[in-house]
Design a protein around this motif. Structure first.
Motif, PDB file in Angstrom:
ATOM      1  N   THR A 281      18.028 -21.663  15.373  1.00 49.97           N
ATOM      2  CA  THR A 281      18.658 -21.033  15.214  1.00 49.97           C
ATOM      3  C   THR A 281      19.406 -20.563  12.947  1.00 49.97           C
ATOM      4  N   MET A 282      19.112 -21.541  12.322  1.00 48.76           N
ATOM      5  CA  MET A 282      19.234 -21.803  11.236  1.00 48.76           C
ATOM      6  C   MET A 282      17.807 -21.236  10.425  1.00 48.76           C
ATOM      7  N   PHE A 283      16.994 -21.867  11.703  1.00 50.35           N
ATOM      8  CA  PHE A 283      15.413 -21.671  10.764  1.00 50.35           C
ATOM      9  C   PHE A 283      15.282 -20.359  11.070  1.00 50.35           C
ATOM     10  N   PHE A 284      16.013 -19.484  12.183  1.00 50.82           N
ATOM     11  CA  PHE A 284      16.192 -17.464  12.330  1.00 50.82           C
ATOM     12  C   PHE A 284      16.899 -16.917  10.651  1.00 50.82           C
ATOM     13  N   PHE A 285      17.791 -17.300  10.510  1.00 53.97           N
ATOM     14  CA  PHE A 285      19.331 -17.035   9.464  1.00 53.97           C
ATOM     15  C   PHE A 285      17.899 -17.308   8.148  1.00 53.97           C
ATOM     16  N   VAL A 286      16.710 -17.874   7.710  1.00 53.68           N
ATOM     17  CA  VAL A 286      16.089 -17.866   6.952  1.00 53.68           C
ATOM     18  C   VAL A 286      15.783 -16.690   6.558  1.00 53.68           C
ATOM     19  N   PHE A 287      14.766 -15.858   7.171  1.00 53.24           N
ATOM     20  CA  PHE A 287      14.203 -15.164   7.598  1.00 53.24           C
ATOM     21  C   PHE A 287      14.745 -13.860   8.128  1.00 53.24           C
ATOM     22  N   THR A 288      15.842 -13.320   7.844  1.00 55.62           N
ATOM     23  CA  THR A 288      16.507 -12.334   8.292  1.00 55.62           C
ATOM     24  C   THR A 288      17.405 -11.569   6.941  1.00 55.62           C
ATOM     25  N   SER A 289      16.773 -10.682   7.134  1.00 55.75           N
ATOM     26  CA  SER A 289      17.405  -9.543   5.891  1.00 55.75           C
ATOM     27  C   SER A 289      18.363  -8.129   6.644  1.00 55.75           C
ATOM     28  N   THR A 290      18.395  -8.655   7.723  1.00 57.53           N
ATOM     29  CA  THR A 290      19.047  -7.599   8.021  1.00 57.53           C
ATOM     30  C   THR A 290      20.610  -7.839   8.792  1.00 57.53           C
ATOM     31  N   TRP A 292      22.581  -6.890  11.402  1.00 55.12           N
ATOM     32  CA  TRP A 292      22.849  -6.760  12.466  1.00 55.12           C
ATOM     33  C   TRP A 292      22.180  -7.852  13.169  1.00 55.12           C
ATOM     34  N   TRP A 293      20.924  -8.614  12.747  1.00 55.63           N
ATOM     35  CA  TRP A 293      20.089  -9.695  13.089  1.00 55.63           C
ATOM     36  C   TRP A 293      21.608 -10.982  12.452  1.00 55.63           C
ATOM     37  N   TYR A 294      22.398 -11.025  11.749  1.00 56.64           N
ATOM     38  CA  TYR A 294      23.146 -11.732  11.325  1.00 56.64           C
ATOM     39  C   TYR A 294      23.781 -11.526  11.787  1.00 56.64           C
TER      40      TYR A 294
END
Length: 389
Positions: A281-290, A292-294
């Motif tokens: 999950t933390m890795f996904f946060f790195v590549f999230t810029s939207t 609503w994805w947060y």
């Protein structure tokens, strides 16, 4: 109510993200030393007696926070809270005294769920109040009043259950017992610092894993409000709703902790899988810029963090037994205090480099925890983790 506002209040007083992180680190730095001492104090003096003083001084600390009109004052008001705000760890010790080991996961899961209600209501309430004139002052006074109310409830309703360590300290005391209320007695400073009886070899790996996972989560959450403010220009009210949303998920997950633990039949395996979920999950946060994805990714993060706390406490109690459980939980809190001391400052520095810095380093620390679990707990396929000597 107060936690989401402190870093923003520091910024409003002129602090940089690094300085705001430094002020946030004061609390964790002091708790590094005070947690085991207060835990031991609750062992030898009684949970209820210790909890009453903890709530009283916490109320004073939060009320004084409202009068901080400079960075120095804000820094100083964090000191009494670091020394005395141990109400949750004392309550966990009390629950460990009251319930058998096989019910610890369910009991602590429900306890954490009820605690999460505060993270559901508190940020929304403070988000509305803080937008009024003198809002931060009003929030801190309200918070202090709630702590005072908790003290009244503890005085009137809590059982005064003595731990095994309380009885041992009372029997070994060479001085005459002086009654305080009904059951309390005088203790010596020496009794507060006696930790030699703990079997350190049985706990070091669990403490290390707890530190890695704790700092991974705190790197992300310690300046979470600043990160959303800088990245998405979110208002305090919007931030309050986001934190409340996370609290709802945590509360629901805590209610399911006992059922999940029974399904796995192995707390160590469950702990490892939750750590892997947090890492991904933390890795996904790195590549999230939207935005609503947060919001969506907060679901698995809240699920993992809530259950890691519950299962970690259950493993700690099962390894240590119930004797000196207050000191043991206090030492575990000290490990987390190191993370609380380092994470806000490091997170503030990383935020000045990139908004993706805290989740990236957090993902790396969580991955390190998974590696330690795999090597220490998985190499021999142990059913209950490392055996006690």
């Amino acid at each position: 109510m107060v936690i989401p506002l402190i870093s923003n209040h520091a910024r409003d007083l002129g602090a940089s993200p690094t300085m705001a992180g430094f002020i946030g680190s004061v609390y964790g730095c002091i708790q590094l030393f005070s947690s085991p001492v207060v835990g031991r104090w609750s062992d030898v003096s009684g949970r209820k007696y210790c909890l009453l003083w903890s709530l009283f001084f916490s109320a004073c600390g939060y009320m004084s926070l409202g009068f901080s009109t400079s960075l120095i004052a804000l820094f100083l008001t964090r000191i009494p809270l670091g020394f005395f705000k141990h109400s949750q760890s004392i309550c966990k010790s009390l629950l460990a005294d009251m319930f058998p080991t096989d019910k610890q996961s369910a009991v602590h899961g429900h306890f954490n769920s009820v605690s999460s209600i505060g993270f559901i209501l508190g940020p929304v309430v403070s988000g509305h109040i803080v937008e009024m004139a003198g809002g931060f002052y009003s929030v801190t006074l309200l918070c202090g009043a709630i702590f005072m109310l908790n003290g009244v409830l503890v005085w009137c309703c809590f059982p005064d259950i003595k731990s095994k360590s309380h009885d041992l300290a009372r029997d070994e005391s060479s001085t005459s017992l002086q009654k305080l209320g009904s059951d309390e007695f005088n203790f010596t400073p020496k009794q507060l610092f006696q930790f030699k009886s703990l079997n350190w070899s049985a706990f070091w790996d669990l403490f290390l894993v707890r530190f890695c996972l704790g700092i991974a989560l705190l790197l992300f959450r310690s300046n979470f409000s600043l990160m959303l403010r800088e990245k998405f220009e979110l208002s305090p009210l919007g931030l309050g709703y986001i934190i409340s949303y996370s609290g709802v998920i945590s509360a629901l997950c805590g209610l399911l902790s006992g059922h999940i633990s029974k399904h796995y039949h192995n707390d160590q395996r469950l702990y490892k899988h939750l750590a892997i979920l947090m890492t991904l999950t933390m890795f996904f946060f790195v590549f999230t810029s939207t935005f609503w994805w947060y919001v969506l990714l907060l679901i698995p993060l809240s699920f993992a963090s809530m259950n890691l706390r519950v299962v970690g406490t259950s493993i700690l109690i099962s390894r240590g037994g119930k004797q000196e459980i207050g000191a043991l939980i206090g030492l575990s809190q000290s490990v987390m205090s190191i993370a609380r001391m380092l994470a806000p400052l490091l997170s503030g520095i990383l935020l000045e480099i990139s908004p993706s810095g805290p989740p990236l380093i957090g993902a790396g620390m969580a991955a390190l925890a998974v590696l330690i679990i795999g090597v220490k707990w998985g190499i021999r396929g142990e059913q209950n983790g490392p055996k006690q000597e």
